[in-house]
Design an enzyme around this catalytic site. Structure first.
Site, PDB file in Angstrom:
ATOM      1  N   GLU A 245     -25.221 -24.633  44.021  1.00 30.28           N
ATOM      2  CA  GLU A 245     -25.745 -23.561  44.864  1.00 30.28           C
ATOM      3  C   GLU A 245     -27.237 -23.739  45.112  1.00 30.28           C
ATOM      4  O   GLU A 245     -27.715 -23.640  46.243  1.00 30.28           O
ATOM      5  CB  GLU A 245     -25.488 -22.210  44.187  1.00 30.28           C
ATOM      6  N   ASP A 249     -28.995 -24.632  48.808  1.00 34.38           N
ATOM      7  CA  ASP A 249     -29.973 -23.743  49.436  1.00 34.38           C
ATOM      8  C   ASP A 249     -31.282 -24.471  49.734  1.00 34.38           C
ATOM      9  O   ASP A 249     -31.839 -24.351  50.832  1.00 34.38           O
ATOM     10  CB  ASP A 249     -30.240 -22.540  48.524  1.00 34.38           C
ATOM     11  N   SER A 437     -22.522 -19.504  51.502  1.00 41.95           N
ATOM     12  CA  SER A 437     -23.813 -19.866  50.925  1.00 41.95           C
ATOM     13  C   SER A 437     -24.595 -20.787  51.848  1.00 41.95           C
ATOM     14  O   SER A 437     -25.821 -20.798  51.817  1.00 41.95           O
ATOM     15  CB  SER A 437     -23.618 -20.595  49.594  1.00 41.95           C
TER      16      SER A 437
END
Length: 535
Positions: A245, A249, A437
């Site tokens: 994650e 990002d 995400s």
């Protein structure tokens, strides 16, 4: 003081996690840290499209915590054998950190702390509502930290084995810059001087991975800084962890918004950690993020009213300070991972003061979009979240396109299907990853580019985006579903207003939206939506 009347703080009750088992009281000598959030000195102005923004000094003076009330909490701590850990930003963030033994916390807040075992790990909680003396309770907006259960999941998914969904059996992958070009991001924009904030409730990044990834793309690596919240830190481990994650990002946002610095706010995955991370990021006067990307969340039913109300207040503060918040709307379709047979939306995406990002499956050839549908790979492959909030009412800027009474989710969308996912580097391994995400940092990157081209901070963008004629800034996605909801022409609870047409969106924002045009655009959307719903 011991005989002073006590009252319950609204919305602080907790239910036990399904499958949890109480194993006994918390050790009375265990040290516990909590955050006490005070109410605003005066009500925040209603966010709108007029673009009113203020600086942190004016915010603290006008809307921050009253110093006299901070003194009252200091006295409350002293009388209850608690220590106030002063940071210097108590008035600005309205947040006071208290520390003490479990026994002292139980006495101060009239709770019984209990340890629970759960298949996903043990946690501490309490029974009943939190209580405080009447004079203190009247000034307190929330108390966080007595319960330390995990509250959110990262909304990313690695590509798995090939699926058998007809044309979906063909997997492709993109670099972030390829998707930015397909979405027509402004290519002459540079995000230098701006910072993208990223909330991380776990995982970590490796500087070598960031260097090697951007070098492989022929791009400049962003300056990345980690910010410690409640003793959490940058702790990378393996690709199977939340590292995926964090790296998604950073790599996605940094690639599409070249020149932007990145600040990663590492916090424990608890209600306190989440609240403090967002509050710290919004009021970070060192890194000064103009956009905050959140790729973590959970169904509204999993949060306390206290958590959702206090987050919404901080999100309103963000808009007033010129900061845009983007949030992923979940990877488990219309039920958002719940097994009660009902539809649920993900929080914090359901907060009306964030830009909620849904997911699509993106097909392209020769540098152009060939087709785009709602991301839905079935029960095991994941699907975009979306639907209607049961907590937040429909905001006025959705009145023309949302027919139900709850806040509609999402607002916008972007490529999120792992089968058309993004190539990233995590813990030395190259992976293809998707999930909503990916949509949140992609939109965060676009926002900072728009900020640069407009020479101003967009801040709270939702009223602006809904006022723009849809075709002037978004590609309408009208094929596919996320379970209970089906895509249609205009806004829908699968992909919102659609995926970005970056340059066109910029031009629409540059030209502004006359009130008459806004009214006509909204009326047209209402008519189209009603016609589709009636079929």
């Amino acid at each position: 003081m011991s005989n002073a009347k006590r009252i319950a703080l609204k919305g602080t009750e907790h239910a036990s996690l399904p499958g949890a088992r109480a194993i006994g009281p918390t050790d009375p000598h265990q040290l516990v840290e909590i955050s006490v959030v005070l109410k605003h000195r005066q009500p925040l102005p209603r966010p709108g499209s007029e673009g009113k923004q203020i600086n942190h000094s004016d915010f603290a003076r006008t809307y921050g915590a009253d110093p006299a009330q901070i003194d009252k909490i200091r006295n409350f701590a002293r009388e209850n054998n608690l220590h106030m850990l002063e940071r210097g930003d108590e008035a600005l963030r309205r947040t006071i950190t208290l520390a003490g033994t479990a026994a002292a916390m139980e006495k101060a807040f009239s709770v019984e702390l209990v340890e629970y075992e759960h298949p996903d790990g043990s946690y501490r909680s309490y029974t009943g509502p939190i209580q405080m003396t009447e004079d203190c309770a009247s000034m307190v907006s929330g108390v966080f930290g007595l319960d330390n259960r995990p509250v959110a999941q990262p909304h990313f998914r690695y590509r798995g084995a090939p699926h058998s969904f007809g044309t979906r059996s063909t997997s492709i992958s993109y670099t972030p810059t390829q998707v930015a070009k397909l979405y027509n991001f402004p290519q002459d924009a540079n995000a230098s001087g701006q910072t993208i904030g990223i909330i991380a409730l776990g995982g970590g990044y490796r500087t070598a991975d960031i260097r090697d990834y951007f070098q492989s793309l022929g791009l400049q690596a962003p300056a990345v800084r980690s910010v410690v919240i409640n003793h959490a830190n940058n702790r990378p481990t393996t690709p199977q962890s939340a590292d995926g994650e964090v790296m998604l990002d950073i790599e996605l946002a940094g690639a599409v918004a070249q020149g932007a610095a990145i600040a990663v706010y590492f916090a424990p995955n608890t209600a306190r950690g989440f609240q403090d991370a967002v509050s710290t990021a919004i009021h970070d006067q060192l890194n000064k993020p103009s956009v905050l990307s959140i790729s973590w969340g959970s169904a509204e039913a999993n949060w306390t009213p206290q958590s959702m109300e206090n987050f919404d207040q901080v999100a309103q503060e963000a808009g007033l300070l010129g900061i845009t918040i983007t949030a992923a709307c979940g990877d488990n379709g219309c039920c958002d991972g719940m097994t009660d047979g009902k539809n649920h939306v993900d929080f914090p995406a359901s907060c009306p003061h964030v830009l909620a990002a849904g997911g699509t499956r993106l097909g392209a050839a020769n540098g152009t979009v060939q087709g785009e549908t709602v991301w839905n790979d079935g029960t095991h492959g994941g699907a975009t979240g979306g639907g209607y909030s049961t907590v937040f009412p429909r905001p006025e800027w959705q009145a023309a396109v949302v027919t139900q009474s709850g806040r509609g989710v999402p607002d916008v969308a972007a490529n999120a299907d792992p089968e058309t996912g993004y190539t990233i580097l995590v813990d030395g391994h190259q992976e293809v990853v998707g999930g909503t995400s990916a949509a949140a940092p992609l939109w965060a990157g676009l926002i900072v580019l728009l900020n640069q081209k407009l020479n101003r901070r967009l801040g709270f963008v939702n009223p602006l985006f809904y006022a723009i004629d849809q075709a002037s800034g978004f590609r309408d996605i009208n094929l596919g579903n996320n379970g209970a909801y089906t895509a249609s022409y205009g806004w829908d609870p699968c992909t919102g207003n659609g995926t970005p047409l970056g340059t066109q969106l910029l031009q629409a924002l540059q030209h502004g939206v006359p009130a008459t045009a806004t009214s006509q655009s909204q009326q047209q959307k209402r008519t189209e939506h009603a016609a589709v719903s009636a079929r």
